[in-house]
Design an enzyme around this catalytic site. Structure first.
Site, mmCIF file in Angstrom:
data_model
loop_
_atom_site.group_PDB
_atom_site.id
_atom_site.type_symbol
_atom_site.label_atom_id
_atom_site.label_comp_id
_atom_site.label_asym_id
_atom_site.label_seq_id
_atom_site.Cartn_x
_atom_site.Cartn_y
_atom_site.Cartn_z
ATOM 1 N N GLU A 16 0.754 -1.109 0.133
ATOM 2 C CA GLU A 16 0.332 -0.080 -0.437
ATOM 3 C C GLU A 16 0.824 1.532 0.105
ATOM 4 O O GLU A 16 2.217 1.380 0.288
ATOM 5 C CB GLU A 16 -0.686 0.485 1.492
ATOM 6 C CG GLU A 16 -2.197 1.235 1.074
ATOM 7 C CD GLU A 16 -3.031 0.789 2.599
ATOM 8 O OE1 GLU A 16 -3.509 2.016 2.987
ATOM 9 O OE2 GLU A 16 -3.225 -0.219 3.097
ATOM 10 N N ASP A 31 -0.136 5.222 0.805
ATOM 11 C CA ASP A 31 -0.563 6.805 0.599
ATOM 12 C C ASP A 31 -0.582 7.541 0.955
ATOM 13 O O ASP A 31 0.356 8.337 1.463
ATOM 14 C CB ASP A 31 -1.023 5.769 2.739
ATOM 15 C CG ASP A 31 -2.423 4.418 2.790
ATOM 16 O OD1 ASP A 31 -2.650 4.448 2.190
ATOM 17 O OD2 ASP A 31 -1.586 4.314 4.097
ATOM 18 N N GLU A 70 -2.953 10.017 3.121
ATOM 19 C CA GLU A 70 -4.421 10.675 3.863
ATOM 20 C C GLU A 70 -4.553 12.499 4.421
ATOM 21 O O GLU A 70 -3.980 12.461 4.988
ATOM 22 C CB GLU A 70 -4.199 10.131 4.869
ATOM 23 C CG GLU A 70 -4.412 8.200 5.134
ATOM 24 C CD GLU A 70 -5.000 7.368 6.185
ATOM 25 O OE1 GLU A 70 -4.379 7.739 7.139
ATOM 26 O OE2 GLU A 70 -4.751 6.874 5.987
#
Length: 281
Positions: A96, A98, A100
């Site tokens: 993953e 990311d 955010e």
């Protein structure tokens, strides 16, 4: 006359090929109607209310690529909300990459939270403020992922580089195809000041907006990549892209002025020694 007609046809084909269309590229996967594709596929909105958030994913899976998305984050008092934009593989030992975006009280800066997971293990967080208000207009958030490095960028300015240091014993995501995901959800138990500031539901629905999704990437389908080993370097220049001197200077500028957390300097969190990639040259 014929030559000018041919030129106009070629130009129109180029425009069609480069135009992002959410109807073709994206599936809204949850939210019971709170995620909407609008303007003939040119705009996508995710909404959050007291009952549910919403989210979407790319139709394609990718194994390496440069993924761009124009996002306008939740305006006003966004405390407690989180808008995510990331790549992720499937399974219990997933990879993953990311972005955010942690909401905040009106007038306070958003926090951009980044992380990298390999084989289901993350713990590589770096956080930043931005040098602009990300709720006033659309800005381009990019993830470049090739076999040598991962580069997080905002409007073309790199904010983080995670290099492939497998030679130093550091795992790197390189074998699992990933989809693009995004979501808007309530995380007021931790998102804003560690959960001290709660979501103000009188401000709902909260809305994040998206335009111009672009994936210069190797599409993974039926166990095969769309990127040919015989492709010319110019076709997939991102596959070997690295930071030039100017980009390295911009990265240092961001880290000096806007980085607010770096796991590689958190000796309290890692009392027995920092992770290998933090000390590798």
């Amino acid at each position: 006359m014929k030559s000018s007609l041919l030129v106009s046809v070629v130009i129109s084909l180029v425009i069609v090929a480069s135009a992002a269309n959410f109807n073709q590229d994206i599936d809204v996967t949850w939210g019971d109607g709170r995620g909407k594709i609008l303007e003939n596929g040119n705009l996508l909105t995710l909404n959050l209310d007291k009952f549910s958030g919403s989210g979407f994913q790319s139709k394609n899976q990718y194994l390496f690529g440069k993924i761009d998305m124009n996002i306008k984050l939740v305006p006003g008092n966004s405390a407690g909300t989180v808008t995510t934009y990331y790549l992720r593989s499937e399974g219990s030992t997933w990879d993953e990459i990311d972005f955010e975006f942690l909401g905040n009280l009106s007038g306070d800066p958003y926090i951009v939270h980044t992380n990298v997971y390999t084989q289901g293990k993350g713990d590589k967080e770096q956080q930043f403020y931005l040098w602009f208000d990300p709720t006033k207009d659309f800005h381009t958030y990019s993830l470049l992922w090739n076999p040598q490095r991962i580069i997080f960028s905002v409007d073309g300015t790199p904010i983080r580089e995670f290099k492939n240091l497998e030679s130093k014993g550091v795992a790197f995501p390189k074998s699992q195809p990933m989809r693009v995901y995004s979501s808007l959800w309530n995380a007021d138990d931790w998102a804003t000041r560690g959960g001290l500031v709660k979501t103000d539901w009188s401000q709902a629905p909260f809305t994040a907006s998206y335009r111009t999704f672009k994936a210069d990437a190797c599409v993974w389908s039926s166990g095969k990549s769309s990127c040919s080993s015989t492709s010319s370097p110019s076709q997939n220049s991102w596959l070997s892209q690295e930071l030039d001197i100017a980009s390295q200077q911009r990265l240092r500028w961001v880290r000096k002025n806007y980085m607010i957390y770096n796991y590689c300097t958190d000796t309290k969190r890692f009392p027995t020694g920092l992770p290998k990639e933090c000390t590798a040259s």
